[in-house]
Design an enzyme around this catalytic site. Structure first.
Site, PDB file in Angstrom:
ATOM      1  N   ASP A  51       0.628  -1.249  -0.043  1.00  0.00           N
ATOM      2  CA  ASP A  51      -0.165   0.029   0.002  1.00  0.00           C
ATOM      3  C   ASP A  51       1.005   1.218  -0.067  1.00  0.00           C
ATOM      4  O   ASP A  51       0.742   2.195  -0.803  1.00  0.00           O
ATOM      5  CB  ASP A  51      -0.882   0.025   1.222  1.00  0.00           C
ATOM      6  CG  ASP A  51      -1.862   1.157   1.301  1.00  0.00           C
ATOM      7  OD1 ASP A  51      -2.380   1.573   0.327  1.00  0.00           O
ATOM      8  OD2 ASP A  51      -1.849   1.894   2.449  1.00  0.00           O
ATOM      9  N   GLU A 123      -2.049  -5.266  -3.632  1.00  0.00           N
ATOM     10  CA  GLU A 123      -1.181  -4.534  -2.815  1.00  0.00           C
ATOM     11  C   GLU A 123      -0.203  -5.512  -2.330  1.00  0.00           C
ATOM     12  O   GLU A 123       1.130  -4.922  -2.272  1.00  0.00           O
ATOM     13  CB  GLU A 123      -1.785  -3.823  -1.746  1.00  0.00           C
ATOM     14  CG  GLU A 123      -2.757  -2.573  -2.196  1.00  0.00           C
ATOM     15  CD  GLU A 123      -3.613  -1.952  -1.128  1.00  0.00           C
ATOM     16  OE1 GLU A 123      -4.029  -0.715  -1.363  1.00  0.00           O
ATOM     17  OE2 GLU A 123      -3.820  -2.711   0.001  1.00  0.00           O
TER      18      GLU A 123
END
Length: 240
Positions: A51, A123
């Protein structure tokens, strides 16, 4: 219905555009918490890392692609690109679903198609590439998969929560208040029920696979109810 044979992991690497030297990282990035006993053996830690890598890579790309844009516009574009739904779209482009390691219950309830799981896996894969070969390799993956979406965003650049806050502010109202009013589903895949309180208006609530998703859903549902946004099918099952 039984699934067909699992495609080779090499097919996923081709889709991603990176062949991992440390193949175990990719296996880790595809492991949902429902498939293991110890949470740290799932993709959650890699998702956390990915992320941040994704955010940095996209921020740099936006800075270069939109030299005349102000900070506010760049921030809205960033939020649209790193949101869970966009990451899930990328994961679908990569055909991540068949490669996921899921528990029996999660697999039986359509986990391979769930936006929250696919977004997390996207992610996590970016995090795995970063650990495998460094930032430049991870950035290359992001550039290949997010550039088109950056140039042609599919959604309004302003998210529903921001729109609702500005709508309330424009009427001299206090900021909307979001509250968790309930929760359902199994412990490993809860559904959050979030209500939004706007002074002088009836409570609105919606559900989502995370609090963030539910908050966006209920903000949009509120704006649709008040005629600010056009009505659309509510993905998160909003209800008044």
């Amino acid at each position: 219905m039984a699934r067909g044979p699992k495609p080779p992991i090499e097919a996923l690497e081709v889709a991603i555009g990176h062949v991992l030297v440390k193949r175990e990282l990719l296996k880790h990035a595809l492991t949902h918490v429902s498939a293991i006993q110890k949470r740290t053996e799932s993709y959650q830690r890699l998702e956390f890392l990915g992320d941040r890598v994704l955010g940095l890579a996209v921020a740099g790309m936006l800075y270069e692609m939109f030299p005349d844009s102000e900070e506010g516009d760049l921030s809205r574009r960033l939020a649209a690109l790193v949101r869970k739904e966009t990451c899930a779209e990328v994961a679908r482009d990569w055909d991540v679903g068949p490669h996921l390691r899921l528990g029996a219950g999660e697999s039986a309830t359509g986990g391979r198609q769930k936006t929250a799981i696919l977004g997390d896996a996207c992610e996590a894969i970016i995090g795995a590439v970063y650990l495998d070969a460094g930032y430049e390799a991870a950035r290359d993956v992001v550039v290949r998969s997010f550039s088109t979406r950056m140039a042609e965003p599919k959604r309004p650049l302003q998210d529903a929560k921001t729109s609702l806050q500005e709508w309330a502010q424009g009427r001299g109202l206090p900021p909307p208040v979001y509250r968790e009013v309930g929760r359902s589903g199994p412990a490993h895949a809860p559904q959050f029920i979030i209500g939004v309180v706007v002074e002088g208006f009836e409570l609105m609530s919606a559900t989502g696979a995370s609090k963030r998703v539910a908050e966006q859903s209920v903000a949009r549902a509120f704006l649709e109810r008040e005629g600010v946004l056009p009505l659309t099918p509510l993905k998160a099952g909003a209800e008044s």
